[in-house]
Design a protein around this motif. Structure first.
Motif, mmCIF file in Angstrom:
data_model
loop_
_atom_site.group_PDB
_atom_site.id
_atom_site.type_symbol
_atom_site.label_atom_id
_atom_site.label_comp_id
_atom_site.label_asym_id
_atom_site.label_seq_id
_atom_site.Cartn_x
_atom_site.Cartn_y
_atom_site.Cartn_z
ATOM 1 N N GLU A 64 17.486 -25.442 -10.209
ATOM 2 C CA GLU A 64 16.094 -25.630 -9.813
ATOM 3 C C GLU A 64 15.213 -25.976 -11.013
ATOM 4 O O GLU A 64 14.267 -26.763 -10.888
ATOM 5 N N ALA A 65 15.528 -25.443 -12.177
ATOM 6 C CA ALA A 65 14.787 -25.799 -13.393
ATOM 7 C C ALA A 65 14.982 -27.284 -13.703
ATOM 8 O O ALA A 65 14.028 -27.982 -14.071
ATOM 9 N N ASN A 66 16.204 -27.765 -13.554
ATOM 10 C CA ASN A 66 16.470 -29.185 -13.774
ATOM 11 C C ASN A 66 15.746 -30.049 -12.748
ATOM 12 O O ASN A 66 15.218 -31.117 -13.078
ATOM 13 N N GLN A 67 15.716 -29.593 -11.507
ATOM 14 C CA GLN A 67 14.996 -30.311 -10.441
ATOM 15 C C GLN A 67 13.494 -30.357 -10.765
ATOM 16 O O GLN A 67 12.858 -31.410 -10.639
ATOM 17 N N ALA A 68 12.947 -29.233 -11.176
ATOM 18 C CA ALA A 68 11.526 -29.175 -11.531
ATOM 19 C C ALA A 68 11.241 -30.079 -12.730
ATOM 20 O O ALA A 68 10.234 -30.802 -12.753
ATOM 21 N N ALA A 69 12.117 -30.042 -13.722
ATOM 22 C CA ALA A 69 11.934 -30.864 -14.910
ATOM 23 C C ALA A 69 11.958 -32.351 -14.561
ATOM 24 O O ALA A 69 11.144 -33.131 -15.073
ATOM 25 N N ALA A 70 12.871 -32.749 -13.691
ATOM 26 C CA ALA A 70 12.948 -34.153 -13.289
ATOM 27 C C ALA A 70 11.670 -34.580 -12.569
ATOM 28 O O ALA A 70 11.142 -35.676 -12.807
ATOM 29 N N ALA A 71 11.168 -33.727 -11.701
ATOM 30 C CA ALA A 71 9.924 -34.047 -10.990
ATOM 31 C C ALA A 71 8.763 -34.152 -11.969
ATOM 32 O O ALA A 71 7.941 -35.068 -11.882
ATOM 33 N N LEU A 72 8.715 -33.232 -12.908
ATOM 34 C CA LEU A 72 7.628 -33.218 -13.885
ATOM 35 C C LEU A 72 7.657 -34.481 -14.752
ATOM 36 O O LEU A 72 6.632 -35.135 -14.956
ATOM 37 N N ARG A 73 8.845 -34.823 -15.230
ATOM 38 C CA ARG A 73 8.974 -36.019 -16.072
ATOM 39 C C ARG A 73 8.619 -37.290 -15.313
ATOM 40 O O ARG A 73 8.091 -38.243 -15.896
ATOM 41 N N ALA A 74 8.916 -37.315 -14.018
ATOM 42 C CA ALA A 74 8.622 -38.502 -13.211
ATOM 43 C C ALA A 74 7.124 -38.727 -13.060
ATOM 44 O O ALA A 74 6.671 -39.873 -13.011
ATOM 45 N N ILE A 75 6.357 -37.655 -12.993
ATOM 46 C CA ILE A 75 4.914 -37.815 -12.787
ATOM 47 C C ILE A 75 4.116 -37.667 -14.077
ATOM 48 O O ILE A 75 2.936 -38.008 -14.110
ATOM 49 N N ALA A 76 4.739 -37.141 -15.126
ATOM 50 C CA ALA A 76 4.051 -36.928 -16.397
ATOM 51 C C ALA A 76 5.033 -37.197 -17.537
ATOM 52 O O ALA A 76 5.603 -36.263 -18.102
ATOM 53 N N PRO A 77 5.269 -38.471 -17.842
ATOM 54 C CA PRO A 77 6.196 -38.772 -18.940
ATOM 55 C C PRO A 77 5.826 -37.981 -20.191
ATOM 56 O O PRO A 77 4.650 -37.755 -20.464
ATOM 57 N N CYS A 78 6.852 -37.554 -20.916
ATOM 58 C CA CYS A 78 6.603 -36.679 -22.052
ATOM 59 C C CYS A 78 7.565 -36.988 -23.193
ATOM 60 O O CYS A 78 8.560 -37.682 -23.004
ATOM 61 N N ASP A 79 7.246 -36.419 -24.347
ATOM 62 C CA ASP A 79 8.113 -36.546 -25.512
ATOM 63 C C ASP A 79 9.154 -35.432 -25.566
ATOM 64 O O ASP A 79 10.225 -35.599 -26.140
ATOM 65 N N LYS A 80 8.825 -34.285 -24.966
ATOM 66 C CA LYS A 80 9.695 -33.099 -25.041
ATOM 67 C C LYS A 80 9.420 -32.207 -23.850
ATOM 68 O O LYS A 80 8.282 -32.067 -23.421
ATOM 69 N N LEU A 81 10.462 -31.617 -23.312
ATOM 70 C CA LEU A 81 10.320 -30.593 -22.267
ATOM 71 C C LEU A 81 10.577 -29.238 -22.903
ATOM 72 O O LEU A 81 11.577 -29.055 -23.584
ATOM 73 N N ASN A 82 9.681 -28.310 -22.681
ATOM 74 C CA ASN A 82 9.867 -26.943 -23.170
ATOM 75 C C ASN A 82 10.188 -26.051 -21.988
ATOM 76 O O ASN A 82 9.533 -26.128 -20.948
ATOM 77 N N PHE A 83 11.203 -25.208 -22.151
ATOM 78 C CA PHE A 83 11.567 -24.198 -21.159
ATOM 79 C C PHE A 83 11.367 -22.839 -21.818
ATOM 80 O O PHE A 83 11.720 -22.662 -22.982
ATOM 81 N N GLY A 84 10.827 -21.885 -21.080
ATOM 82 C CA GLY A 84 10.648 -20.563 -21.652
ATOM 83 C C GLY A 84 10.570 -19.492 -20.588
ATOM 84 O O GLY A 84 10.020 -19.708 -19.512
ATOM 85 N N ALA A 85 11.136 -18.342 -20.905
ATOM 86 C CA ALA A 85 11.059 -17.166 -20.028
ATOM 87 C C ALA A 85 10.680 -15.989 -20.921
ATOM 88 O O ALA A 85 11.539 -15.247 -21.379
ATOM 89 N N LEU A 86 9.400 -15.858 -21.195
ATOM 90 C CA LEU A 86 8.948 -14.848 -22.151
ATOM 91 C C LEU A 86 8.804 -13.476 -21.503
ATOM 92 O O LEU A 86 9.476 -12.532 -21.890
ATOM 93 N N GLY A 87 7.877 -13.338 -20.581
ATOM 94 C CA GLY A 87 7.719 -12.075 -19.864
ATOM 95 C C GLY A 87 7.092 -10.942 -20.643
ATOM 96 O O GLY A 87 7.194 -9.792 -20.239
ATOM 97 N N ASN A 88 6.450 -11.229 -21.761
ATOM 98 C CA ASN A 88 5.828 -10.157 -22.534
ATOM 99 C C ASN A 88 4.541 -9.663 -21.895
ATOM 100 O O ASN A 88 4.173 -8.508 -22.070
ATOM 101 N N ILE A 89 3.837 -10.514 -21.180
ATOM 102 C CA ILE A 89 2.596 -10.125 -20.507
ATOM 103 C C ILE A 89 2.855 -9.935 -19.015
ATOM 104 O O ILE A 89 2.545 -8.892 -18.463
ATOM 105 N N VAL A 90 3.414 -10.945 -18.370
ATOM 106 C CA VAL A 90 3.794 -10.843 -16.954
ATOM 107 C C VAL A 90 5.286 -10.548 -16.917
ATOM 108 O O VAL A 90 6.104 -11.402 -17.269
ATOM 109 N N ARG A 91 5.642 -9.347 -16.509
ATOM 110 C CA ARG A 91 7.051 -8.920 -16.548
ATOM 111 C C ARG A 91 7.918 -9.563 -15.478
ATOM 112 O O ARG A 91 9.121 -9.700 -15.653
#
Length: 141
Positions: A64-91
């Motif tokens: 699903e992350a790959n699916q979301a990334a593909a959709a995002l890149r299709a509508i908002a071309p970019c130089d880099k995709l960042n993925f992150g799962a921090l959770g320090n504020i929202v657990r």
């Protein structure tokens, strides 16, 4: 870890807009017009870490992350995709997918904690949500 008891964290609800229900995750758009930014939230109660998901759910999250990334890149071309799962504020487990372009408001640093969010104008938000949904639907078909 039941979907029946799932409730979206109030902060995620306040900061994002609903895009689509995927098999595992609720897909949401961060309401910050500075960055094309999606959030995947697995519909599992009490989950704070990717490692808390079953192996099959971990694999589904990355699909699903790959699916979301593909959709995002299709509508908002970019130089880099960042993925992150921090959770320090929202657990609650949530995975960020952010389309970055050189020279954006936080480049080259992280988007987290970089200034105040700039909410989308109503028309721009509707257009972005519509474009994402159309792309996801085309990819499913």
């Amino acid at each position: 870890m039941s979907e029946a008891a799932f409730a979206l964290d109030p902060r995620l609800h306040a900061d994002t807009r609903f895009v689509a229900m995927l098999p595992l995750c609720e897909l949401r758009l961060m309401d910050d017009a500075r960055y094309p930014w999606l959030i995947l939230v697995p519909r599992r109660a009490g989950v704070t870490e990717i490692a808390d998901l079953a192996e099959s759910e971990q694999a589904q999250l990355w699909r699903e992350a790959n699916q979301a990334a593909a959709a995002l890149r299709a509508i908002a071309p970019c130089d880099k995709l960042n993925f992150g799962a921090l959770g320090n504020i929202v657990r609650q487990l949530h995975l960020h997918v952010v389309a970055r372009t050189e020279g954006d408001a936080a480049w080259p640093g992280p988007v987290w904690g970089s200034g105040a969010a700039v909410p989308y104008a109503t028309d721009a938000l509707a257009a972005r949500l519509d474009a994402l949904r159309q792309k996801l639907e085309r990819d499913r078909g």
